[in-house]
Design an enzyme around this catalytic site. Sequence first.
Site, PDB file in Angstrom:
ATOM      1  N   CYS A  85       0.847  -1.192   0.000  1.00 44.93           N
ATOM      2  CA  CYS A  85       0.000   0.000   0.000  1.00 44.93           C
ATOM      3  C   CYS A  85       0.884   1.243   0.000  1.00 44.93           C
ATOM      4  O   CYS A  85       1.754   1.396   0.858  1.00 44.93           O
ATOM      5  CB  CYS A  85      -0.904  -0.058   1.223  1.00 44.93           C
ATOM      6  SG  CYS A  85      -1.288   1.513   1.962  1.00 44.93           S
ATOM      7  N   GLU A  86       0.662   2.116  -0.969  1.00 45.98           N
ATOM      8  CA  GLU A  86       1.550   3.275  -1.093  1.00 45.98           C
ATOM      9  C   GLU A  86       1.277   4.334  -0.032  1.00 45.98           C
ATOM     10  O   GLU A  86       2.066   5.253   0.145  1.00 45.98           O
ATOM     11  CB  GLU A  86       1.451   3.882  -2.494  1.00 45.98           C
ATOM     12  CG  GLU A  86       0.142   4.562  -2.815  1.00 45.98           C
ATOM     13  CD  GLU A  86       0.121   5.079  -4.245  1.00 45.98           C
ATOM     14  OE1 GLU A  86       0.935   4.618  -5.070  1.00 45.98           O
ATOM     15  OE2 GLU A  86      -0.726   5.930  -4.542  1.00 45.98           O
ATOM     16  N   HIS A  87       0.169   4.204   0.679  1.00 43.64           N
ATOM     17  CA  HIS A  87      -0.136   5.199   1.712  1.00 43.64           C
ATOM     18  C   HIS A  87       0.567   4.898   3.027  1.00 43.64           C
ATOM     19  O   HIS A  87       0.823   5.796   3.813  1.00 43.64           O
ATOM     20  CB  HIS A  87      -1.651   5.270   1.950  1.00 43.64           C
ATOM     21  CG  HIS A  87      -2.410   5.675   0.735  1.00 43.64           C
ATOM     22  ND1 HIS A  87      -3.618   5.124   0.385  1.00 43.64           N
ATOM     23  CD2 HIS A  87      -2.101   6.572  -0.239  1.00 43.64           C
ATOM     24  CE1 HIS A  87      -4.036   5.663  -0.749  1.00 43.64           C
ATOM     25  NE2 HIS A  87      -3.137   6.535  -1.151  1.00 43.64           N
ATOM     26  N   HIS A  88       0.819   3.619   3.284  1.00 38.74           N
ATOM     27  CA  HIS A  88       1.410   3.241   4.576  1.00 38.74           C
ATOM     28  C   HIS A  88       2.667   2.387   4.443  1.00 38.74           C
ATOM     29  O   HIS A  88       3.273   2.044   5.447  1.00 38.74           O
ATOM     30  CB  HIS A  88       0.384   2.448   5.407  1.00 38.74           C
ATOM     31  CG  HIS A  88      -0.852   3.228   5.733  1.00 38.74           C
ATOM     32  ND1 HIS A  88      -1.988   3.179   4.944  1.00 38.74           N
ATOM     33  CD2 HIS A  88      -1.123   4.087   6.742  1.00 38.74           C
ATOM     34  CE1 HIS A  88      -2.913   3.979   5.465  1.00 38.74           C
ATOM     35  NE2 HIS A  88      -2.418   4.529   6.559  1.00 38.74           N
ATOM     36  N   GLN A 131      -5.173  -0.646  -4.303  1.00 38.84           N
ATOM     37  CA  GLN A 131      -5.809  -1.818  -4.900  1.00 38.84           C
ATOM     38  C   GLN A 131      -6.613  -1.455  -6.143  1.00 38.84           C
ATOM     39  O   GLN A 131      -6.649  -2.224  -7.118  1.00 38.84           O
ATOM     40  CB  GLN A 131      -6.696  -2.509  -3.852  1.00 38.84           C
ATOM     41  CG  GLN A 131      -7.295  -3.820  -4.349  1.00 38.84           C
ATOM     42  CD  GLN A 131      -8.079  -4.539  -3.279  1.00 38.84           C
ATOM     43  OE1 GLN A 131      -7.748  -4.465  -2.092  1.00 38.84           O
ATOM     44  NE2 GLN A 131      -9.136  -5.242  -3.675  1.00 38.84           N
ATOM     45  N   HIS A 136      -5.965  -5.604   3.912  1.00 34.08           N
ATOM     46  CA  HIS A 136      -4.953  -4.547   4.010  1.00 34.08           C
ATOM     47  C   HIS A 136      -4.438  -4.459   5.437  1.00 34.08           C
ATOM     48  O   HIS A 136      -5.199  -4.122   6.342  1.00 34.08           O
ATOM     49  CB  HIS A 136      -5.555  -3.202   3.581  1.00 34.08           C
ATOM     50  CG  HIS A 136      -5.834  -3.123   2.113  1.00 34.08           C
ATOM     51  ND1 HIS A 136      -5.175  -2.262   1.278  1.00 34.08           N
ATOM     52  CD2 HIS A 136      -6.681  -3.840   1.335  1.00 34.08           C
ATOM     53  CE1 HIS A 136      -5.613  -2.430   0.037  1.00 34.08           C
ATOM     54  NE2 HIS A 136      -6.532  -3.375   0.047  1.00 34.08           N
ATOM     55  N   CYS A 163      -2.732  -2.289   6.724  1.00 35.37           N
ATOM     56  CA  CYS A 163      -2.824  -0.929   7.282  1.00 35.37           C
ATOM     57  C   CYS A 163      -4.180  -0.678   7.926  1.00 35.37           C
ATOM     58  O   CYS A 163      -4.338   0.296   8.654  1.00 35.37           O
ATOM     59  CB  CYS A 163      -2.530   0.118   6.208  1.00 35.37           C
ATOM     60  SG  CYS A 163      -3.672   0.134   4.834  1.00 35.37           S
TER      61      CYS A 163
HETATM   62 ZN    ZN Z   1      -2.708   1.694   3.562  1.00 36.21          ZN
END
Ligand code: ZN
Length: 204
Positions: free
Chosen positions: A92-95, A133, A161, A163
């Site tokens: 996941c590119e956010h976390h 995703q 996920h 995260c």
């Molecule tokens: Zn994430």
Amino acid sequence: MVNPSEPESFGAEPNGPVDLKRIEQAVGEILLAVGEDPQREGLKATPQRVARMYAELLAGMRQDPREHLHSIFHEKYDEIVLLRDIPFYSICEHHLMPFIGKAHVAYLPDGQVLGVSKLARLVDCFARRLQVQERLTDQIADFLMKNLQPTGVAVVLEASHSCMTIRGVKKPGAVMVTSSLRGIFKRDPRSRAEVLTLMHADRG
Ligand code: ZN
């Protein structure tokens, strides 16, 4: 669709290999920042291990998915081809935390079929990148649509996920489902129902 597809590049095109030394320095900084001693025995090799891990998990950024197109065969078969339950993991590119799940990839050929293992390799190639995703689902569908030129493509991803399972709202067991439908599977409700039924056949 949430995300515009990137039909030409299908993602970032980095120059050169992963900069392992830079990751090692950054991980050393994290260890210091959380109050650890990077020199203690258990942590000594951790920066190097983490650097190699990221290089492995993000290897798809340095792969050209078109290399999996060498085994395209001309076939008259004109019914749905489905490879389901393809395990995948992505980041996941956010976390920078993993999301892990199963991909179901189907297409309706129009004169060309792809070697079946290549469908799994394509999923890997796009999954081993910094992703969300929704975009991952779109990229697989758009790549097949463009390069195999089938009558339709359907890609469904189900993933958990980390995260959100171990941090944030902490909902273990929650599964995110995304679908990208192209061509006849988008246009025609009967074809769509057929492919989605095949994807979920024999399940409780
Ligand atoms: Zn994430």
